[in-house]
Enzyme design. Structure first.
Site, PDB file in Angstrom:
ATOM      1  N   GLU A 242      34.482  27.967  43.966  1.00  0.00           N
ATOM      2  CA  GLU A 242      34.195  28.229  42.983  1.00  0.00           C
ATOM      3  C   GLU A 242      33.750  26.534  42.021  1.00  0.00           C
ATOM      4  O   GLU A 242      32.796  26.431  41.824  1.00  0.00           O
ATOM      5  CB  GLU A 242      34.798  28.577  41.987  1.00  0.00           C
TER       6      GLU A 242
ATOM      7  N   TYR B  83      40.570  40.881  45.183  1.00  0.00           N
ATOM      8  CA  TYR B  83      40.831  41.416  44.079  1.00  0.00           C
ATOM      9  C   TYR B  83      41.719  42.490  44.720  1.00  0.00           C
ATOM     10  O   TYR B  83      42.819  43.236  44.281  1.00  0.00           O
ATOM     11  CB  TYR B  83      40.435  40.884  43.149  1.00  0.00           C
TER      12      TYR B  83
ATOM     13  N   ASP C  73      33.364  38.600  38.936  1.00  0.00           N
ATOM     14  CA  ASP C  73      32.683  38.299  40.467  1.00  0.00           C
ATOM     15  C   ASP C  73      32.100  38.804  40.796  1.00  0.00           C
ATOM     16  O   ASP C  73      31.070  38.635  41.331  1.00  0.00           O
ATOM     17  CB  ASP C  73      33.877  37.891  41.521  1.00  0.00           C
TER      18      ASP C  73
ATOM     19  N   HIS D  65      30.578  26.458  44.149  1.00  0.00           N
ATOM     20  CA  HIS D  65      29.452  26.768  42.914  1.00  0.00           C
ATOM     21  C   HIS D  65      29.241  26.125  41.516  1.00  0.00           C
ATOM     22  O   HIS D  65      28.174  25.734  41.025  1.00  0.00           O
ATOM     23  CB  HIS D  65      29.542  28.177  42.427  1.00  0.00           C
TER      24      HIS D  65
ATOM     25  N   HIS E 189      34.354  37.675  46.738  1.00  0.00           N
ATOM     26  CA  HIS E 189      36.152  37.137  46.102  1.00  0.00           C
ATOM     27  C   HIS E 189      36.229  39.006  45.490  1.00  0.00           C
ATOM     28  O   HIS E 189      37.878  38.666  45.199  1.00  0.00           O
ATOM     29  CB  HIS E 189      35.837  36.186  44.976  1.00  0.00           C
TER      30      HIS E 189
ATOM     31  N   GLU F  25      30.756  35.693  46.156  1.00  0.00           N
ATOM     32  CA  GLU F  25      31.807  35.973  44.903  1.00  0.00           C
ATOM     33  C   GLU F  25      31.742  37.644  45.337  1.00  0.00           C
ATOM     34  O   GLU F  25      32.757  38.455  45.150  1.00  0.00           O
ATOM     35  CB  GLU F  25      30.207  36.118  44.229  1.00  0.00           C
TER      36      GLU F  25
ATOM     37  N   GLU G 297      31.773  30.204  35.243  1.00  0.00           N
ATOM     38  CA  GLU G 297      32.454  29.635  36.285  1.00  0.00           C
ATOM     39  C   GLU G 297      34.000  28.324  36.171  1.00  0.00           C
ATOM     40  O   GLU G 297      34.814  28.247  37.198  1.00  0.00           O
ATOM     41  CB  GLU G 297      31.332  28.551  37.498  1.00  0.00           C
TER      42      GLU G 297
HETATM   43 FE   LIG Z   1      34.152  34.094  42.384  1.00  0.00          FE
HETATM   44 FE   LIG Z   2      31.103  31.452  41.746  1.00  0.00          FE
END
Ligand SMILES: [Fe+2]
Ligand SMILES: [Fe+2]
Length: 249
Positions: free
Chosen positions: A221, A127, A90, A224, A123, A120, A187
């Site tokens: 995702e 995490y 990401d 994407h 994302h 992204e 992806e």
């Molecule tokens: Fe992502």
């Molecule tokens: Fe992505």
């Protein structure tokens, strides 16, 4: 091999005609015109991406912080390594998408890429939020950089990273296409291979907050993949034999 022209920035002389719009090597004004789009599917994509808006802290990870120490050593090892793999992916997406966008001359596509870049970033933050919740700062830092110390993770990341780096140096249409396809592989294959593990934990009633985070990430995702699939197909449609000689119709 034909070189791509970088998208002009302030360009009052750019064409405002939809029929003149090109995915690459066009003459854009960069105006965000939501009513006159050459690529009609962008309207649906944009709406879907906006509807998917979420923030990582919406999900309560309290139970995960209790589950994590109870995971088997193998499960914990896999959790850490896959998380490190995903946070790297990401992060490089956040950094690389603007590099692709610099050579896209259809403004509606650049709008989508701006949203994807933002997602992204969210994302990678999710995490971080997961790690902050379940482990101590020292462990968190150690986990974050496993992607460059683990030989298997590094080998996978090098494959994509090298293709992205190639486009940093080589602005040919071929290097661009390789970067776009590498994006699609990242992806569509890399992410999904990582998500599986979290879904499996969730099915076994372990780390259910983490699997919910992944579900939200996965939803983004999907869009994407939709975006890059369409970019590739539009490049193929608008191709000239000198730009993409080996693409089959
Ligand atoms: Fe992502
Ligand atoms: Fe992505």
């Amino acid at each position: 091999m034909e070189q791509l022209k970088k998208r002009p920035l302030f360009n009052p002389e750019g064409s405002v005609e939809v029929r003149d719009r090109r995915m690459i090597n066009g003459n854009t004004t960069n105006l965000n015109d939501f009513n006159n789009m050459k690529y009609g599917w962008v309207s649906d994509w944009y709406r879907q991406a906006m509807n998917n808006f979420w923030i990582p802290e919406e999900i309560n990870l309290l139970r995960d912080s209790k589950d994590y120490p109870l995971l088997s050593p193998g499960e914990r090892r896999a959790y850490d390594k896959i998380l490190s793999f995903l946070v790297f992916l990401d992060s490089i997406q956040t950094a690389n998408l603007p590099a692709i966008s610099e050579y896209i001359t259809a403004n509606e596509i650049n709008l989508c890429l701006a949203i994807q870049t933002f997602q992204e970033a969210v994302h990678s933050q999710s995490y971080s939020y997961m790690l902050d919740t379940i482990c101590e700062p020292q462990t968190r830092n150690e986990v974050l950089y496993q992607w460059k110390n683990d030989p298997h993770l590094l080998a996978r990341n090098t494959f994509i990273g090298d293709l992205y780096n190639e486009f940093q140096k080589d602005k040919s249409s071929r290097a661009f296409l390789k970067a776009v396809v590498a994006n699609f592989i990242l992806e569509g294959v890399y992410f999904y291979s990582g998500f599986m593990f979290f879904y499996n934990l969730g099915r076994n009633h372990k780390m259910t907050g983490s699997s919910q985070e992944i579900r939200y990430i996965n939803r983004d995702e999907n869009t994407h993949l939709w975006l890059f699939r369409n970019i590739i197909l539009e490049l193929k449609k608008g191709r000239t034999p000198t730009v993409y000689p080996r693409m089959r119709q």
